[in-house]
Design a protein around this motif. Structure first.
Motif, short mmCIF file in Angstrom:
data_model
loop_
_atom_site.label_atom_id
_atom_site.label_comp_id
_atom_site.label_asym_id
_atom_site.label_seq_id
_atom_site.Cartn_x
_atom_site.Cartn_y
_atom_site.Cartn_z
N UNK A 84 0.86 -1.19 0.00
CA UNK A 84 0.00 0.00 0.00
C UNK A 84 0.89 1.23 0.00
N UNK A 85 0.53 2.21 -0.81
CA UNK A 85 1.30 3.45 -0.95
C UNK A 85 0.39 4.62 -0.59
N UNK A 86 0.91 5.54 0.21
CA UNK A 86 0.12 6.70 0.63
C UNK A 86 1.01 7.94 0.66
N UNK A 87 0.39 9.06 0.38
CA UNK A 87 1.08 10.34 0.49
C UNK A 87 0.13 11.33 1.14
N UNK A 88 0.51 11.80 2.33
CA UNK A 88 -0.29 12.82 3.00
C UNK A 88 0.45 14.15 3.00
N UNK A 118 -7.80 1.28 3.13
CA UNK A 118 -7.39 2.43 3.93
C UNK A 118 -7.29 2.14 5.42
N UNK A 119 -7.74 0.97 5.87
CA UNK A 119 -7.63 0.64 7.28
C UNK A 119 -6.23 0.12 7.65
N UNK A 120 -5.41 -0.23 6.66
CA UNK A 120 -4.09 -0.78 6.96
C UNK A 120 -3.24 0.15 7.84
N UNK A 121 -3.15 1.46 7.57
CA UNK A 121 -2.33 2.30 8.46
C UNK A 121 -2.82 2.29 9.91
N UNK A 122 -4.12 2.16 10.12
CA UNK A 122 -4.62 2.09 11.49
C UNK A 122 -4.20 0.77 12.14
N UNK A 123 -4.37 -0.34 11.42
CA UNK A 123 -3.96 -1.63 11.95
C UNK A 123 -2.46 -1.65 12.26
N UNK A 124 -1.66 -1.01 11.41
CA UNK A 124 -0.21 -0.97 11.63
C UNK A 124 0.13 -0.30 12.95
N UNK A 125 -0.70 0.63 13.40
CA UNK A 125 -0.48 1.31 14.68
C UNK A 125 -1.07 0.54 15.86
N UNK A 126 -2.06 -0.29 15.59
CA UNK A 126 -2.77 -1.01 16.66
C UNK A 126 -2.08 -2.32 17.02
N UNK A 168 1.05 16.34 5.43
CA UNK A 168 0.54 17.43 6.25
C UNK A 168 1.45 17.78 7.42
N UNK A 169 2.35 16.87 7.81
CA UNK A 169 3.22 17.15 8.94
C UNK A 169 4.56 17.73 8.56
N UNK A 170 5.09 17.32 7.42
CA UNK A 170 6.40 17.80 6.98
C UNK A 170 6.38 18.23 5.54
N UNK A 171 7.14 19.27 5.24
CA UNK A 171 7.16 19.81 3.88
C UNK A 171 8.18 19.11 2.98
N UNK A 172 9.03 18.26 3.55
CA UNK A 172 10.00 17.49 2.77
C UNK A 172 9.25 16.31 2.14
N UNK A 173 9.32 16.16 0.82
CA UNK A 173 8.54 15.12 0.14
C UNK A 173 8.81 13.75 0.74
N UNK A 174 7.73 13.05 1.05
CA UNK A 174 7.83 11.66 1.53
C UNK A 174 6.54 10.91 1.18
N UNK A 175 6.70 9.64 0.90
CA UNK A 175 5.57 8.73 0.66
C UNK A 175 5.71 7.55 1.61
N UNK A 176 4.58 7.03 2.01
CA UNK A 176 4.52 5.87 2.91
C UNK A 176 4.33 4.61 2.09
N UNK A 177 5.01 3.54 2.47
CA UNK A 177 4.87 2.22 1.86
C UNK A 177 4.64 1.21 2.98
N UNK A 178 3.56 0.45 2.87
CA UNK A 178 3.21 -0.56 3.87
C UNK A 178 3.15 -1.92 3.19
N UNK A 179 3.81 -2.91 3.76
CA UNK A 179 3.69 -4.28 3.28
C UNK A 179 2.60 -4.98 4.07
N UNK A 180 1.47 -5.25 3.41
CA UNK A 180 0.37 -5.95 4.10
C UNK A 180 0.64 -7.45 4.06
N UNK A 181 0.59 -8.13 5.20
CA UNK A 181 0.81 -9.58 5.19
C UNK A 181 -0.24 -10.30 4.33
N UNK A 182 0.22 -11.27 3.57
CA UNK A 182 -0.70 -12.08 2.77
C UNK A 182 -1.70 -12.75 3.69
#
Length: 190
Positions: free
Chosen positions: A123-127, A151-159, A129-143
Motif C-alpha cells: 500500500x502506498x500513501x502520500x499525505x 485504507x484501514x491498513x495504516x490504522x492496523x499498523x499502529x494497533x 501534512x506534517x512535513x514539507x520534505x517530500x515523503x511517501x509511505x509504503x506498507x507491506x500488508x501480510x498475505x
C-alpha cells in the motif's frame, strides 16, 4: 437545527465493514471551522527545522543521489517505509525527471517489499501534512490479513504489536538489497 443544538453527522458505512478496526459506539466529531491558512509544516517558516534535511545517510536503509528510504518503527506490519527526496522538495516541486523517477521508485519499492515473501499487497500513501520534505509511505500488508485491506491498513499498523525486531531488521535488509541491485547503496544489511 435552528434552536442552537448541534446535530451529529452520520457515521459512514465503512464503520460496519469487517476491515474497520474499531467497534462499539462511535460518533462523528463536529467539524471545526476552517482556519485562514494551513498550519506551518516542519521545514517551512514557523514550522521548525526539517528532520529529513538534518538526517545522515546512515539513518536510512537505502540511498542514492536523489532518493532515500527510511524505516518507520514501530509497526504491526512486516514493512513500513518512507521514500523521501534527498533534496528539500515537495511533490509539486518535482521536475519531470524526478517525477519520472518517483514512478520508477514506487514500482521498485513495491517489488523490493514483495521480495520479503508473505506480502499480499504493498500500500502506498502520500499525505504530507506534517512535513514539507517530500515523503511517501509504503506498507507491506501480510498475505491473508483480511482485516488489513484498503485504507484501514495504516490504522492496523499502529494497533497491532510491532513486528519482532530481528524479523524487522531482516525485512529492511531484503528491501535495501533489492533496491541496490538496480542502483544506490544498501545501508541495512543482513
Amino acid at each position: 437545527m435552528s434552536d442552537g443544538r448541534e446535530t451529529s453527522l452520520p457515521l459512514p458505512k465503512f464503520v460496519e465493514w469487517s476491515i474497520f478496526p474499531f467497534e462499539g459506539d462511535l460518533r462523528v466529531r463536529q467539524p471545526k471551522p476552517l482556519y485562514p491558512t494551513d498550519r506551518p509544516r516542519t521545514g517551512e517558516p514557523g514550522g521548525g527545522p526539517c528532520p529529513a534535511c538534518a538526517a545522515a545517510d546512515d539513518e536510512y536503509i537505502w540511498v542514492d543521489k536523489h532518493w532515500r528510504v527510511s524505516a518507520a518503527r514501530p509497526s504491526g506490519v512486516p514493512v513500513q517505509l518512507f521514500l523521501e527526496t534527498r533534496e528539500h522538495l515537495d511533490m509539486d516541486d518535482l521536475d519531470d525527471e524526478l517525477a519520472g523517477e518517483l514512478g520508477q521508485m514506487t514500482v521498485r519499492l513495491d517489488r523490493a517489499i514483495q521480495a520479503i515473501g508473505g506480502i499480499g499487497r504493498v500500500h502506498v500513501a502520500r499525505w504530507g501534512d506534517g512535513g514539507s520534505h517530500f515523503h511517501m509511505w509504503f506498507y507491506g500488508r501480510p498475505r491473508g490479513a483480511g482485516q488489513m485491506l484498503g485504507f484501514c491498513l495504516p490504522m492496523w499498523a499502529q494497533i497491532l504489536p510491532p513486528t519482532p525486531d530481528e524479523l524487522w531488521q531482516a525485512n529492511m535488509a531484503v528491501v535495501a538489497t533489492e533496491l541496490a541491485k538496480v542502483s544506490g547503496t544498501a545501508i541495512a544489511s543482513p
